[in-house]
Design a protein around this motif. Structure first.
Motif, mmCIF file in Angstrom:
data_model
loop_
_atom_site.group_PDB
_atom_site.id
_atom_site.type_symbol
_atom_site.label_atom_id
_atom_site.label_comp_id
_atom_site.label_asym_id
_atom_site.label_seq_id
_atom_site.Cartn_x
_atom_site.Cartn_y
_atom_site.Cartn_z
ATOM 1 N N ILE A 14 8.808 -14.251 -3.997
ATOM 2 C CA ILE A 14 7.678 -13.352 -3.791
ATOM 3 C C ILE A 14 7.845 -12.144 -4.699
ATOM 4 N N GLY A 15 6.750 -11.685 -5.291
ATOM 5 C CA GLY A 15 6.765 -10.457 -6.070
ATOM 6 C C GLY A 15 5.880 -9.414 -5.408
ATOM 7 N N TYR A 16 6.059 -8.146 -5.792
ATOM 8 C CA TYR A 16 5.322 -7.058 -5.155
ATOM 9 C C TYR A 16 4.793 -6.088 -6.197
ATOM 10 N N VAL A 17 3.625 -5.529 -5.907
ATOM 11 C CA VAL A 17 3.020 -4.499 -6.746
ATOM 12 C C VAL A 17 2.536 -3.384 -5.832
ATOM 13 N N ASP A 18 2.939 -2.147 -6.101
ATOM 14 C CA ASP A 18 2.437 -1.011 -5.326
ATOM 15 C C ASP A 18 0.973 -0.772 -5.672
ATOM 16 N N VAL A 19 0.142 -0.617 -4.656
ATOM 17 C CA VAL A 19 -1.291 -0.395 -4.859
ATOM 18 C C VAL A 19 -1.727 0.813 -4.050
ATOM 19 N N VAL A 20 -2.758 1.484 -4.512
ATOM 20 C CA VAL A 20 -3.270 2.674 -3.838
ATOM 21 C C VAL A 20 -4.291 2.271 -2.778
ATOM 22 N N ASP A 21 -4.120 2.786 -1.588
ATOM 23 C CA ASP A 21 -5.060 2.544 -0.504
ATOM 24 C C ASP A 21 -6.176 3.584 -0.577
ATOM 25 N N ARG A 22 -7.426 3.142 -0.389
ATOM 26 C CA ARG A 22 -8.573 4.047 -0.495
ATOM 27 C C ARG A 22 -9.275 4.162 0.853
ATOM 28 N N PRO A 23 -10.020 5.235 1.064
ATOM 29 C CA PRO A 23 -10.811 5.333 2.291
ATOM 30 C C PRO A 23 -11.974 4.350 2.273
ATOM 31 N N ARG B 256 0.803 -1.212 0.000
ATOM 32 C CA ARG B 256 0.000 0.000 0.000
ATOM 33 C C ARG B 256 0.839 1.267 0.000
ATOM 34 N N VAL B 257 0.392 2.231 -0.795
ATOM 35 C CA VAL B 257 0.943 3.579 -0.768
ATOM 36 C C VAL B 257 -0.213 4.534 -0.479
ATOM 37 N N GLY B 258 0.081 5.620 0.218
ATOM 38 C CA GLY B 258 -0.967 6.579 0.552
ATOM 39 C C GLY B 258 -1.998 6.008 1.502
ATOM 40 N N ARG B 259 -1.539 5.378 2.598
ATOM 41 C CA ARG B 259 -2.431 4.718 3.532
ATOM 42 C C ARG B 259 -3.565 5.625 3.992
ATOM 43 N N GLN B 260 -4.810 5.125 3.909
ATOM 44 C CA GLN B 260 -5.998 5.824 4.375
ATOM 45 C C GLN B 260 -6.364 5.277 5.752
ATOM 46 N N ALA B 261 -5.614 5.704 6.767
ATOM 47 C CA ALA B 261 -5.836 5.220 8.132
ATOM 48 C C ALA B 261 -5.473 6.318 9.109
ATOM 49 N N THR B 262 -5.893 6.135 10.362
ATOM 50 C CA THR B 262 -5.559 7.113 11.399
ATOM 51 C C THR B 262 -4.060 7.057 11.683
ATOM 52 N N GLY B 263 -3.550 8.116 12.273
ATOM 53 C CA GLY B 263 -2.140 8.147 12.625
ATOM 54 C C GLY B 263 -1.753 7.008 13.557
ATOM 55 N N PHE B 264 -2.656 6.648 14.484
ATOM 56 C CA PHE B 264 -2.368 5.573 15.429
ATOM 57 C C PHE B 264 -2.247 4.237 14.712
ATOM 58 N N LYS B 265 -3.167 3.984 13.754
ATOM 59 C CA LYS B 265 -3.104 2.727 13.016
ATOM 60 C C LYS B 265 -1.848 2.658 12.157
ATOM 61 N N LYS B 266 -1.484 3.784 11.549
ATOM 62 C CA LYS B 266 -0.259 3.807 10.744
ATOM 63 C C LYS B 266 0.957 3.489 11.615
ATOM 64 N N THR C 236 9.293 -7.988 3.095
ATOM 65 C CA THR C 236 7.976 -7.389 2.843
ATOM 66 C C THR C 236 7.767 -6.203 3.766
ATOM 67 N N ARG C 237 7.518 -5.023 3.190
ATOM 68 C CA ARG C 237 7.348 -3.837 4.027
ATOM 69 C C ARG C 237 5.913 -3.639 4.491
ATOM 70 N N ASP C 238 4.929 -4.334 3.858
ATOM 71 C CA ASP C 238 3.518 -4.122 4.193
ATOM 72 C C ASP C 238 2.772 -5.441 4.074
ATOM 73 N N THR C 239 2.872 -6.252 5.110
ATOM 74 C CA THR C 239 2.237 -7.572 5.056
ATOM 75 C C THR C 239 0.732 -7.505 5.295
ATOM 76 N N GLY C 240 0.229 -6.324 5.738
ATOM 77 C CA GLY C 240 -1.182 -6.207 6.069
ATOM 78 C C GLY C 240 -2.084 -5.909 4.892
ATOM 79 N N CYS C 241 -1.534 -5.691 3.698
ATOM 80 C CA CYS C 241 -2.372 -5.397 2.536
ATOM 81 C C CYS C 241 -3.135 -6.644 2.122
ATOM 82 N N GLY C 242 -4.449 -6.520 1.977
ATOM 83 C CA GLY C 242 -5.278 -7.678 1.633
ATOM 84 C C GLY C 242 -5.154 -8.126 0.200
ATOM 85 N N LEU C 243 -4.666 -7.262 -0.699
ATOM 86 C CA LEU C 243 -4.547 -7.607 -2.120
ATOM 87 C C LEU C 243 -3.355 -8.531 -2.339
#
Length: 253
Positions: free
Chosen positions: A199-208, A132-142, A160-167
């Protein structure tokens, strides 16, 4: 559209969506997934209703009436996101599975990119993970995610820098070979590497989030999942290659 009927041949791709009380997000997300895959391989969408108490089941039932490629399986009571993902993969009919969160924050427009990367890396690559890039989350969650990802990365060294992305996109057989435990979905990169795949990676946009409130995530943070982290570290260290076995043939004479 290259949609696949549930009564026909197995589709090329199964999209698994775990949900709990996401009635307001279902119809828009189903439309977006179908649009993203409409000109690509045949597909099905498998929603896993994880013990919802709102209109999730009825919303899905209504949509299924006009969409033969849409399926719903459900848990009688909520069992958590890892169990919901596993249920979806078990019921998937395709050899390739894509997962994404049911709250609409994962943009289905990135699904073709994940599938292309998985196909390009086959058979060496077992998983393509969204980052995820541009995380749509509260500061605490980030902050929680940054700490959890940093500690997990330091312990597991999974790259892996972002294992929490569901995609994510992966081979169904690879996933089913993994040990199941609560929190499995957050350790997929490390566990797939353990099986010998890249493992491969793709940058994806996070939405609200469109509607509702978060139902998953908080209990998967580092300070709750520390035992899982230790367990995965142990599994990786205990990995051993199976012996190559050849059968000795009897003499023909």
């Amino acid at each position: 559209m290259s949609e696949s009927s549930a009564s026909g041949a197995p589709p090329a791709v199964s999209v698994v969506v775990p949900v709990r009380n996401e009635a307001g997000n279902i119809a828009p997300l189903v439309t977006e997934i179908a649009t993203a895959l409409g000109k690509g391989p045949s597909f099905e969408i498998v929603y896993v209703n994880d013990g919802s108490t709102d209109r999730t089941e009825s919303e899905l039932t209504l949509l299924m009436a006009s969409r033969p490629w849409l399926r719903q399986v459900k848990h009688e009571s909520s069992c958590g996101q890892s169990a919901a993902v596993s249920t979806g993969v078990l019921h998937a009919r395709a050899a390739v599975v894509v997962t994404l969160d049911g709250d609409g924050q994962n943009d289905p427009a990135f699904i073709p990119a994940l599938l292309n990367e998985l196909a390009a890396g086959a058979p060496r690559v077992g998983l393509i993970a969204g980052q995820r890039v541009g995380r749509q989350a509260t500061g605490f969650k980030k902050l929680q995610s940054r700490i959890a990802n940093a500690v997990r990365g330091a312990v597991l060294r999974d790259g892996t820098r972002d294992t929490g992305c569901g995609l994510k996109a992966f081979r169904r057989d690879v996933f089913l070979a993994l040990p199941f435990f609560d929190g499995l979905h957050r350790f997929l990169p490390a566990l797939v590497r353990r099986e010998g795949y890249d493992i491969g990676y793709v940058d994806v946009v996070d939405r609200p989030r469109r509607a509702g409130t978060s139902n998953y995530g908080m209990w998967d943070r580092l300070w709750v999942g520390i035992l899982d982290l230790i367990g995965v570290w142990w599994l990786i260290r205990r990995r051993r290659n199976l012996p190559r076995v050849l059968e000795v043939k009897r003499n023909a004479d």
